[in-house]
Design a protein around this motif. Structure first.
Motif, PDB file in Angstrom:
ATOM      1  N   ARG A   4     -81.774   8.706 -43.774  1.00  0.00           N
ATOM      2  CA  ARG A   4     -81.728   8.736 -45.246  1.00  0.00           C
ATOM      3  C   ARG A   4     -81.401  10.128 -45.764  1.00  0.00           C
ATOM      4  NH1 ARG A   4     -86.715   4.609 -45.763  1.00  0.00           N
ATOM      5  NH2 ARG A   4     -85.463   2.730 -45.510  1.00  0.00           N
ATOM      6  N   VAL A   5     -81.966  11.137 -45.145  1.00  0.00           N
ATOM      7  CA  VAL A   5     -81.681  12.511 -45.555  1.00  0.00           C
ATOM      8  C   VAL A   5     -80.197  12.811 -45.351  1.00  0.00           C
ATOM      9  CG1 VAL A   5     -82.070  14.936 -44.915  1.00  0.00           C
ATOM     10  CG2 VAL A   5     -84.013  13.411 -45.265  1.00  0.00           C
ATOM     11  N   ASP A   6     -79.632  12.303 -44.262  1.00  0.00           N
ATOM     12  CA  ASP A   6     -78.214  12.539 -43.982  1.00  0.00           C
ATOM     13  C   ASP A   6     -77.304  11.935 -45.045  1.00  0.00           C
ATOM     14  OD1 ASP A   6     -78.797  13.992 -41.715  1.00  0.00           O
ATOM     15  OD2 ASP A   6     -78.485  12.317 -40.335  1.00  0.00           O
ATOM     16  N   ARG A   7     -77.807  10.992 -45.818  1.00  0.00           N
ATOM     17  CA  ARG A   7     -77.009  10.358 -46.872  1.00  0.00           C
ATOM     18  C   ARG A   7     -77.136  11.061 -48.223  1.00  0.00           C
ATOM     19  NH1 ARG A   7     -79.422   4.619 -46.086  1.00  0.00           N
ATOM     20  NH2 ARG A   7     -79.257   4.515 -43.850  1.00  0.00           N
ATOM     21  N   LEU A   8     -78.098  11.961 -48.355  1.00  0.00           N
ATOM     22  CA  LEU A   8     -78.355  12.587 -49.656  1.00  0.00           C
ATOM     23  C   LEU A   8     -77.201  13.452 -50.154  1.00  0.00           C
ATOM     24  CD1 LEU A   8     -82.109  13.598 -49.246  1.00  0.00           C
ATOM     25  CD2 LEU A   8     -81.178  11.783 -50.681  1.00  0.00           C
ATOM     26  N   LEU A   9     -76.790  14.420 -49.357  1.00  0.00           N
ATOM     27  CA  LEU A   9     -75.734  15.331 -49.821  1.00  0.00           C
ATOM     28  C   LEU A   9     -74.422  14.605 -50.088  1.00  0.00           C
ATOM     29  CD1 LEU A   9     -76.429  18.561 -47.731  1.00  0.00           C
ATOM     30  CD2 LEU A   9     -76.857  18.167 -50.156  1.00  0.00           C
ATOM     31  N   PRO A  10     -73.987  13.673 -49.225  1.00  0.00           N
ATOM     32  CA  PRO A  10     -72.762  12.941 -49.554  1.00  0.00           C
ATOM     33  C   PRO A  10     -72.876  12.152 -50.861  1.00  0.00           C
ATOM     34  CG  PRO A  10     -73.205  12.717 -47.214  1.00  0.00           C
ATOM     35  CD  PRO A  10     -74.406  13.392 -47.839  1.00  0.00           C
ATOM     36  N   ALA A  11     -74.050  11.615 -51.147  1.00  0.00           N
ATOM     37  CA  ALA A  11     -74.232  10.867 -52.397  1.00  0.00           C
ATOM     38  C   ALA A  11     -74.114  11.798 -53.605  1.00  0.00           C
ATOM     39  CB  ALA A  11     -75.577  10.159 -52.408  1.00  0.00           C
ATOM     40  N   VAL A  12     -74.722  12.966 -53.518  1.00  0.00           N
ATOM     41  CA  VAL A  12     -74.627  13.937 -54.619  1.00  0.00           C
ATOM     42  C   VAL A  12     -73.199  14.446 -54.743  1.00  0.00           C
ATOM     43  CG1 VAL A  12     -75.446  16.161 -55.494  1.00  0.00           C
ATOM     44  CG2 VAL A  12     -77.063  14.573 -54.455  1.00  0.00           C
ATOM     45  N   VAL A  35     -82.688  20.162 -46.870  1.00  0.00           N
ATOM     46  CA  VAL A  35     -82.282  19.058 -45.990  1.00  0.00           C
ATOM     47  C   VAL A  35     -82.842  19.201 -44.580  1.00  0.00           C
ATOM     48  CG1 VAL A  35     -80.259  18.125 -44.786  1.00  0.00           C
ATOM     49  CG2 VAL A  35     -80.283  18.247 -47.256  1.00  0.00           C
ATOM     50  N   GLU A  36     -82.730  20.372 -44.013  1.00  0.00           N
ATOM     51  CA  GLU A  36     -83.173  20.536 -42.616  1.00  0.00           C
ATOM     52  C   GLU A  36     -84.677  20.344 -42.482  1.00  0.00           C
ATOM     53  OE1 GLU A  36     -82.384  20.499 -38.778  1.00  0.00           O
ATOM     54  OE2 GLU A  36     -80.894  20.533 -40.365  1.00  0.00           O
ATOM     55  N   SER A  37     -85.450  20.872 -43.427  1.00  0.00           N
ATOM     56  CA  SER A  37     -86.905  20.681 -43.335  1.00  0.00           C
ATOM     57  C   SER A  37     -87.270  19.216 -43.571  1.00  0.00           C
ATOM     58  CB  SER A  37     -87.642  21.602 -44.304  1.00  0.00           C
ATOM     59  OG  SER A  37     -87.316  21.300 -45.630  1.00  0.00           O
ATOM     60  N   LEU A  38     -86.552  18.529 -44.459  1.00  0.00           N
ATOM     61  CA  LEU A  38     -86.800  17.100 -44.655  1.00  0.00           C
ATOM     62  C   LEU A  38     -86.466  16.315 -43.392  1.00  0.00           C
ATOM     63  CD1 LEU A  38     -85.306  16.606 -48.229  1.00  0.00           C
ATOM     64  CD2 LEU A  38     -87.706  16.381 -47.574  1.00  0.00           C
ATOM     65  N   ARG A  39     -85.358  16.662 -42.759  1.00  0.00           N
ATOM     66  CA  ARG A  39     -84.922  15.956 -41.554  1.00  0.00           C
ATOM     67  C   ARG A  39     -85.964  16.105 -40.435  1.00  0.00           C
ATOM     68  NH1 ARG A  39     -80.042  18.162 -41.026  1.00  0.00           N
ATOM     69  NH2 ARG A  39     -78.966  16.545 -42.182  1.00  0.00           N
ATOM     70  N   LYS A  40     -86.628  17.262 -40.386  1.00  0.00           N
ATOM     71  CA  LYS A  40     -87.590  17.535 -39.317  1.00  0.00           C
ATOM     72  C   LYS A  40     -89.036  17.222 -39.706  1.00  0.00           C
ATOM     73  CE  LYS A  40     -84.867  21.263 -37.307  1.00  0.00           C
ATOM     74  NZ  LYS A  40     -84.823  22.710 -37.050  1.00  0.00           N
TER      75      LYS A  40
END
Length: 100
Positions: free
Chosen positions: A69-77, A27-32
Motif C-alpha cells: 500500500r505504501v508503494d502505491r502512495l507516491l504514484p497516486a499523488v 515512505v521508507e519508515s512507513l514501509r518498514k
C-alpha cells in the motif's frame, strides 16, 4: 473562463506537491513499520510455540500488505498532481481555499 482572465498559481496543485514532498520523507519508515516486530516474533528469542508462529504469520502478512500500500502512495499523488493545471482563475483558487 475568458482567455483574458488573469490566472494564478493553482493552490490545490501546490498542496499536492507539499503532500508529496512530506510523504516522500516518510515512505521508507512507513514501509518498514512492522519489520522489527515481525523479525523479533519470528525468531526464537522473544516468543516460541504455536501461538508465536501464528502471530508471526499475521504480522508478516500485515507487513507485506503495508509495504504494498505504501508503494502505491507516491504514484497516486503524482497522478493527482499531473491532473491539475498549473494556473487557475482567481475565483477557482478562492473557492478551493474556502473549501467550496
Amino acid at each position: 473562463m475568458a482567455d483574458s482572465e488573469v490566472q494564478v498559481p493553482n493552490p490545490r496543485k501546490a498542496d499536492l506537491e507539499r503532500l508529496r514532498s512530506d510523504l516522500a520523507k516518510e515512505v521508507e519508515s512507513l514501509r518498514k513499520a512492522l519489520k522489527g516486530p515481525t523479525e523479533e516474533i519470528g525468531g526464537d528469542r522473544v516468543w516460541v510455540g504455536k501461538n508465536a508462529r501464528a502471530w508471526h504469520r499475521e504480522l508478516e502478512g500485515r507487513h507485506k500488505r503495508l509495504g504494498e500500500r505504501v508503494d502505491r502512495l507516491l504514484p497516486a499523488v503524482d497522478a493527482a498532481i499531473r491532473g491539475e493545471p498549473d494556473k487557475v482563475s482567481p475565483s477557482e483558487a478562492r473557492a478551493y481555499r474556502n473549501g467550496t
